[in-house]
Scaffold this motif. Structure first.
Motif, PDB file in Angstrom:
ATOM      1  N   SER A 165      10.957  -5.296 137.008  1.00  0.00           N
ATOM      2  CA  SER A 165      12.301  -5.860 136.858  1.00  0.00           C
ATOM      3  C   SER A 165      12.329  -6.729 135.607  1.00  0.00           C
ATOM      4  N   VAL A 166      13.514  -6.988 135.091  1.00  0.00           N
ATOM      5  CA  VAL A 166      13.643  -7.788 133.873  1.00  0.00           C
ATOM      6  C   VAL A 166      14.621  -8.931 134.100  1.00  0.00           C
ATOM      7  N   SER A 167      14.396 -10.014 133.370  1.00  0.00           N
ATOM      8  CA  SER A 167      15.254 -11.188 133.490  1.00  0.00           C
ATOM      9  C   SER A 167      15.213 -11.955 132.178  1.00  0.00           C
ATOM     10  N   ASP A 168      16.166 -12.867 132.016  1.00  0.00           N
ATOM     11  CA  ASP A 168      16.156 -13.737 130.835  1.00  0.00           C
ATOM     12  C   ASP A 168      15.540 -15.097 131.155  1.00  0.00           C
ATOM     13  N   VAL A 169      14.987 -15.230 132.383  1.00  0.00           N
ATOM     14  CA  VAL A 169      14.300 -16.475 132.750  1.00  0.00           C
ATOM     15  C   VAL A 169      12.936 -16.122 133.339  1.00  0.00           C
ATOM     16  N   ALA A 170      11.981 -17.043 133.191  1.00  0.00           N
ATOM     17  CA  ALA A 170      10.630 -16.808 133.692  1.00  0.00           C
ATOM     18  C   ALA A 170      10.593 -16.900 135.210  1.00  0.00           C
ATOM     19  N   PHE A 213       9.412  -9.575 131.945  1.00  0.00           N
ATOM     20  CA  PHE A 213       9.150  -8.415 132.800  1.00  0.00           C
ATOM     21  C   PHE A 213       8.337  -8.868 134.009  1.00  0.00           C
ATOM     22  N   THR A 214       8.895  -8.697 135.196  1.00  0.00           N
ATOM     23  CA  THR A 214       8.194  -9.072 136.422  1.00  0.00           C
ATOM     24  C   THR A 214       7.476  -7.856 136.989  1.00  0.00           C
ATOM     25  N   LEU A 215       6.165  -8.015 137.212  1.00  0.00           N
ATOM     26  CA  LEU A 215       5.336  -6.917 137.699  1.00  0.00           C
ATOM     27  C   LEU A 215       5.221  -6.970 139.213  1.00  0.00           C
ATOM     28  N   PRO A 216       5.011  -5.817 139.873  1.00  0.00           N
ATOM     29  CA  PRO A 216       4.728  -5.831 141.310  1.00  0.00           C
ATOM     30  C   PRO A 216       3.372  -6.472 141.578  1.00  0.00           C
ATOM     31  N   GLU A 217       3.101  -6.802 142.813  1.00  0.00           N
ATOM     32  CA  GLU A 217       1.851  -7.496 143.150  1.00  0.00           C
ATOM     33  C   GLU A 217       0.622  -6.646 142.848  1.00  0.00           C
ATOM     34  N   THR A 218       0.725  -5.349 143.084  1.00  0.00           N
ATOM     35  CA  THR A 218      -0.427  -4.476 142.848  1.00  0.00           C
ATOM     36  C   THR A 218      -0.014  -3.312 141.955  1.00  0.00           C
ATOM     37  N   PRO A 219      -0.915  -2.851 141.099  1.00  0.00           N
ATOM     38  CA  PRO A 219      -0.600  -1.709 140.227  1.00  0.00           C
ATOM     39  C   PRO A 219      -0.644  -0.400 141.002  1.00  0.00           C
ATOM     40  N   SER A 220      -0.067   0.638 140.415  1.00  0.00           N
ATOM     41  CA  SER A 220      -0.106   1.970 141.028  1.00  0.00           C
ATOM     42  C   SER A 220      -1.462   2.621 140.868  1.00  0.00           C
TER      43      SER A 220
END
Length: 353
Positions: free
Chosen positions: A282-287, A335-342
């Motif tokens: 997901s993307v955002s303009d804030v951390a 860019f917010t990453l999921p907790e675990t990679p694929s």
């Protein structure tokens, strides 16, 4: 239908194709895909009989047509194959019908049968109204259809395509992909298609072979390559858009992702490359938690969603989201990453988890 065993092609000290082995089922549509210089066109030329292998064998059904160890190959005209190049290679002094009829004349087909077959394939390609025109009187897309009609007129069992759509505009490429698949189904032939365009590969193929540096990185159904890439190269080459690869390493009790501490999100024993699918970001303009600060590069609509790309040094991330804040080039985007990679890969690109 086609069996390739330890196929090798060397030019001096350079190995363009390195011990490739594949088995292609009858009636399938195999796409050889990879970057420029990976060996895919060299492989196709060996299948067509235009190049002799330096090693290994090629068999069509039960018949061996090339043997690199013994240094012999069956001539192209004796292989029951058809070939379409990137350039259409139509004879300018012949009409459309004349171009299609020529290989039938060479094959000594009777005149009445030739005429019926020419009309049949021109109708199949939707260009029967062009039969009396010359190549310089028709468009590039129409010329491509003529080249395909000429190829299938003798009813070869194997169809070979060497980047046949690369000279067409984007809209016509999409239309011709559909036409090629229709022709493939109508003829029942086994097709081998070379391209560097992974969109063509993933939309047309029943089987895909991803090549890199003369070797097959992965061979299988398109959906399998996207779902379970065996190497980092495959992960970043297939898919629209392809997956993100991010360097990760153990740090204290947690993990550092792209150099930023993320806490104990997943187990990691040594530095690796983590795969994150664009639709999982997901993307955002804030951390926020698990967010990586990037510089906004571009955004584009994709099938009703938005594809957002950010860069930082040599790291590039792409996310596919329902909607995104408005950014200008150079703005900070998180860019917010999921907790675990694929998936996880070694730093050399081999899959480890």
């Amino acid at each position: 239908m086609i069996t390739i065993s330890n196929l090798t092609k060397s030019f001096g000290d350079f190995d363009a194709v390195k011990s490739v082995s594949l088995s292609v089922p009858e009636g399938s549509f195999l796409v050889l895909v990879g970057p420029s210089g990976c060996g895919k066109s060299t492989m196709l030329r060996m299948l067509a009989g235009l190049e002799k292998p330096s090693g290994g064998t090629i068999s069509f059904g039960e018949k061996t047509v090339s043997d690199g160890e013994r240094g012999w190959t069956i001539e192209p005209a004796q292989r029951d194959t058809g070939l379409v190049f990137q350039s259409y290679a139509l004879w300018p002094h012949m009409t459309v019908a004349g171009n299609v009829e020529w290989p039938l004349k060479v094959g000594k087909m009777q005149p009445a049968e030739r005429k019926a077959r020419v009309n049949e394939v021109l109708s199949l390609l939707g260009i029967e109204m062009l039969s009396h025109r010359y190549p310089n009187e028709i468009s590039g897309g129409q010329q491509q259809r003529v080249a395909i009609a000429r190829m299938i007129a003798p009813k070869p069992k194997i169809l070979l395509f060497d980047e046949p759509l690369s000279n067409l505009d984007a809209k016509l490429r999409v239309e011709m992909r559909t036409e090629l698949l229709r022709v493939h189904r109508a003829t029942g032939a086994t097709s081998i298609y070379v391209t560097h365009d992974q969109v063509e590969a993933m939309t047309m193929a029943s089987h895909v072979a991803v090549l890199k540096d003369g070797e097959v990185e992965q061979f299988g159904a398109p959906q399998d390559l996207v779902a379970e890439p065996r190497t980092a190269f495959v992960a970043t080459f297939v898919g629209t858009p392809p997956a993100n690869l991010v360097p990760v390493e153990p740090r204290g009790q947690g993990v550092a992702v792209a150099g930023e501490a993320m806490g104990p999100t997943f187990a990691l024993e040594r530095p690796a490359l983590a795969m994150f699918r664009p639709e999982d970001l997901s993307v955002s303009d804030v951390a926020g938690p698990r967010a990586i600060a990037m510089e906004f590069a571009e955004a584009s609509p994709v099938a009703g969603r938005v594809m957002v790309t950010g860069t930082r040094s040599d790291l590039r991330l792409t996310a596919v989201v329902d909607r995104a804040p408005r950014f200008a080039p150079g703005d900070a985007v998180y860019f917010t990453l999921p907790e675990t990679p694929s998936a996880l890969f070694t730093l050399q690109g081999e899959r480890i988890a």
